[in-house]
Write an enzyme that holds these catalytic residues in place. Structure first.
Site, PDB file in Angstrom:
ATOM      1  N   ASN A 215       0.857  -1.194   0.000  1.00  9.60           N
ATOM      2  CA  ASN A 215       0.000   0.000   0.000  1.00  9.60           C
ATOM      3  C   ASN A 215       0.891   1.242   0.000  1.00  9.60           C
ATOM      4  O   ASN A 215       2.114   1.147  -0.039  1.00  9.60           O
ATOM      5  CB  ASN A 215      -0.942  -0.017   1.211  1.00  9.60           C
ATOM      6  CG  ASN A 215      -0.169  -0.097   2.498  1.00  9.60           C
ATOM      7  OD1 ASN A 215       0.541   0.826   2.857  1.00  9.60           O
ATOM      8  ND2 ASN A 215      -0.274  -1.233   3.197  1.00  9.60           N
ATOM      9  N   LYS A 294       9.202 -16.840 -10.554  1.00 13.49           N
ATOM     10  CA  LYS A 294       8.477 -15.741 -11.187  1.00 13.49           C
ATOM     11  C   LYS A 294       7.324 -16.294 -12.050  1.00 13.49           C
ATOM     12  O   LYS A 294       7.544 -17.197 -12.865  1.00 13.49           O
ATOM     13  CB  LYS A 294       9.453 -14.934 -12.056  1.00 13.49           C
ATOM     14  CG  LYS A 294       8.826 -13.699 -12.628  1.00 13.49           C
ATOM     15  CD  LYS A 294       9.823 -12.938 -13.487  1.00 13.49           C
ATOM     16  CE  LYS A 294       9.082 -11.872 -14.266  1.00 13.49           C
ATOM     17  NZ  LYS A 294       9.838 -11.386 -15.393  1.00 13.49           N
ATOM     18  N   PRO A 310      -2.498 -12.077  10.147  1.00 16.02           N
ATOM     19  CA  PRO A 310      -2.773 -11.920  11.584  1.00 16.02           C
ATOM     20  C   PRO A 310      -2.962 -10.445  11.931  1.00 16.02           C
ATOM     21  O   PRO A 310      -2.316  -9.580  11.331  1.00 16.02           O
ATOM     22  CB  PRO A 310      -1.520 -12.489  12.256  1.00 16.02           C
ATOM     23  CG  PRO A 310      -0.460 -12.462  11.218  1.00 16.02           C
ATOM     24  CD  PRO A 310      -1.145 -12.567   9.884  1.00 16.02           C
ATOM     25  N   ASP A 311      -3.850 -10.171  12.880  1.00 15.37           N
ATOM     26  CA  ASP A 311      -4.117  -8.781  13.292  1.00 15.37           C
ATOM     27  C   ASP A 311      -3.249  -8.463  14.518  1.00 15.37           C
ATOM     28  O   ASP A 311      -3.557  -8.860  15.642  1.00 15.37           O
ATOM     29  CB  ASP A 311      -5.607  -8.619  13.613  1.00 15.37           C
ATOM     30  CG  ASP A 311      -5.985  -7.159  13.825  1.00 15.37           C
ATOM     31  OD1 ASP A 311      -5.126  -6.400  14.341  1.00 15.37           O
ATOM     32  OD2 ASP A 311      -7.108  -6.784  13.480  1.00 15.37           O
ATOM     33  N   PHE A 328      -4.680   2.988  14.789  1.00 10.11           N
ATOM     34  CA  PHE A 328      -5.044   3.995  13.781  1.00 10.11           C
ATOM     35  C   PHE A 328      -6.122   3.357  12.914  1.00 10.11           C
ATOM     36  O   PHE A 328      -6.022   2.180  12.571  1.00 10.11           O
ATOM     37  CB  PHE A 328      -3.844   4.348  12.903  1.00 10.11           C
ATOM     38  CG  PHE A 328      -3.004   5.470  13.440  1.00 10.11           C
ATOM     39  CD1 PHE A 328      -2.230   5.300  14.577  1.00 10.11           C
ATOM     40  CD2 PHE A 328      -2.992   6.701  12.796  1.00 10.11           C
ATOM     41  CE1 PHE A 328      -1.458   6.338  15.063  1.00 10.11           C
ATOM     42  CE2 PHE A 328      -2.223   7.754  13.272  1.00 10.11           C
ATOM     43  CZ  PHE A 328      -1.449   7.573  14.418  1.00 10.11           C
ATOM     44  N   LYS A 342     -13.995   0.243  15.273  1.00 15.71           N
ATOM     45  CA  LYS A 342     -12.713  -0.457  15.443  1.00 15.71           C
ATOM     46  C   LYS A 342     -12.208  -0.350  16.879  1.00 15.71           C
ATOM     47  O   LYS A 342     -11.584  -1.276  17.400  1.00 15.71           O
ATOM     48  CB  LYS A 342     -11.659   0.102  14.483  1.00 15.71           C
ATOM     49  CG  LYS A 342     -11.835  -0.407  13.058  1.00 15.71           C
ATOM     50  CD  LYS A 342     -10.764   0.106  12.109  1.00 15.71           C
ATOM     51  CE  LYS A 342     -11.052  -0.382  10.696  1.00 15.71           C
ATOM     52  NZ  LYS A 342     -10.242   0.263   9.670  1.00 15.71           N
ATOM     53  N   LYS A 346     -11.694  -4.013  18.174  1.00 16.18           N
ATOM     54  CA  LYS A 346     -10.302  -4.439  18.403  1.00 16.18           C
ATOM     55  C   LYS A 346      -9.950  -4.352  19.884  1.00 16.18           C
ATOM     56  O   LYS A 346      -8.867  -4.770  20.289  1.00 16.18           O
ATOM     57  CB  LYS A 346      -9.334  -3.616  17.558  1.00 16.18           C
ATOM     58  CG  LYS A 346      -9.564  -3.797  16.038  1.00 16.18           C
ATOM     59  CD  LYS A 346      -8.302  -3.529  15.243  1.00 16.18           C
ATOM     60  CE  LYS A 346      -8.563  -3.610  13.747  1.00 16.18           C
ATOM     61  NZ  LYS A 346      -7.466  -4.261  13.008  1.00 16.18           N
TER      62      LYS A 346
END
Ligand code: PMT
Length: 418
Positions: A215, A294, A310-311, A328, A342, A346
């Site tokens: 990202n 590849k 995994p969190d 965040f 969240k 969480k």
């Protein structure tokens, strides 16, 4: 104009009349980027080199240069500034300025403030090398040094006069490093004695040996938090995905690549942590079976099977007796609503809601956050990531001490030392 914060350390920057004063606006910019409030006071000579307007533009404050300023003096301007400053830095400091200060003379606003203050004083001399070596200047420098004035440099090298030798002003970045080398002089030690683990940057999830899913996180926000927590007195472990940023001074960095590695690195360090901040943009999903070789361009179309990573944040929040945990929430819509969900789902102590998009949040120099906790919230307005980080650290410290706080120091205002 550069933004100034009301909670940053108050630095009075004296600028005296040397050619090196062309570098002083950059010094102002770098100090404000680190969150300092900077008030520039110029000598008569300095005005011959750089316009007060330049300093006003970069500092966002009216430059002070006249002890006979009737408006300011009505309110005892020099005494007010002498009391206001947490630290006085004079850069460049000319031979004349050094002579005045060494002999306790006060013939303009800056030298008067220096006599009237109890704030620590740092000087970055700049002059021709023959002047610098002159016994009179050296005697003055020694006298100031013995009085506890920090003399920064000078550096040796090419001089504006075309000669070479000692007398060049240190570069603005070096002066800023010297200012922040002992942050306890300037900044509230609200996390003193605590250990903080922070995640930052993106993760990379391999598709094959040369491709990955990732990202747009640059790591800037997490790294700014690491610096701010360090400046607030914490021992900081920064678990970082791949970014192009230097390790912040005094911070231990653990480099990882994938979400799985981040999870393991955090769990290896979090046992000793008092506070955990999850700022990394962790891939929620990773390719199920990365290819060992590849992948060739053969099929017209192909699909990639992804499985959940995994969190890390949720796992830390679930630890019994675990650290004060801050997450965040990067959102593109209904930012506060999703962030509140969240916070609950969480099980964290605090959630920083971050609006993200092509031109906000990710890979930007500035940020704005809505910080949520059970029963409260705070708005951290748009500012440089360094400033937002310092404000968030102040909030975290306050909530930590209110809810957990027997270890470490209670939050208090920055205390200047003389
Ligand atoms: O790095 P910059 O370019 O400076 O940009 C900063 C930032 C926008 C990346 C940062 O401010 C930010 O918002 N970070 C959180 C990004 C994110 O992954 O948000 P999320 O809403 O998807 O995740 C919620 C929380 O769970 C985060 O604390 C995240 O670190 C954590 N998480 C998510 C997934 C996962 N598998 N493990 C986690 O720990």
């Amino acid at each position: 104009m550069t933004e100034q914060t009301e909670d940053g350390p108050k630095i009075l920057l004296g600028v005296t009349g040397g050619i090196a004063s062309y570098k002083s606006p950059e010094l102002v910019r770098r100090l404000t980027e680190r969150g300092a409030q900077v008030q520039v006071v110029m000598s008569r000579g300095a005005r011959e080199f750089v316009s007060p307007l330049t300093f006003q533009a970069v500092s966002g404050r009216r430059v002070r240069d006249d002890i006979w300023d009737a408006q300011a003096e009505a309110a005892m301007g020099h005494i007010e500034l002498a009391r206001w400053a947490d630290l006085i830095v004079i850069a460049p400091a000319t031979a004349h300025c050094i002579g005045l200060l060494a002999n306790g003379l006060a013939d303009d606003l800056l030298s008067t403030i220096c006599l009237a203050t109890t704030a620590p004083l740092m000087l970055a001399p700049a002059m021709n090398h023959v002047m610098w070596r002159h016994p009179a200047v050296q005697t003055n420098v020694r006298a100031l040094d013995q009085r506890g004035v920090r003399i920064l440099g000078p550096a040796t090298g090419d001089q504006a006069c075309g000669e070479e030798g000692p007398g060049r002003m240190l570069e603005p970045a070096e002066i800023v490093d010297a200012v922040y080398a002992a942050p306890e002089r300037l900044i509230s030690q609200s996390l003193k004695g605590l250990t903080v683990v922070i995640t930052a940057g993106p993760t990379r999830e391999p598709i094959d040996p040369v491709r990955y899913v990732t990202n747009r996180s640059s790591g800037k926000m997490g790294y700014a938090l690491a610096s701010a927590a360090r400046e607030a007195g914490a021992s900081v472990v920064l678990v970082s995905g791949p970014v192009a940023l230097p390790v912040p001074r005094g911070v231990k960095r653990v480099e990882v690549e994938t979400a799985e590695e981040m999870y393991r690195a955090v769990n290896a360090h979090v046992g000793a942590a008092d506070v955990f901040i999850g700022c990394a943009a962790v891939s929620d999903y990773r390719p199920e079976s990365p290819s060992t070789h590849k992948i060739k361009r053969k099929a017209e179309a192909m699909s990639l099977a992804l499985v959940r990573s995994p969190d890390t944040l949720a796992s830390v929040a679930a630890l019994v007796g675990g650290p004060f945990t801050v997450g965040f929430a990067a959102e593109t819509q209904d930012v506060t609503g999703h962030a509140r969900a969240k916070l609950t789902n969480k099980g964290v102590d605090m959630m920083a809601a971050n609006l993200v998009g092509p031109d906000c949040g990710f890979d930007q120099e500035t940020n704005a956050l809505t910080v949520l906790w059970e029963g409260g919230e705070a708005q951290l307005e748009q500012a440089s990531k360094a400033v937002v980080a310092r404000r968030l650290v102040t909030l975290i410290a306050a909530r930590y001490h209110a809810t957990r706080g027997t270890r470490g120091a209670a939050p208090q205002a920055g205390t200047p030392v003389s």
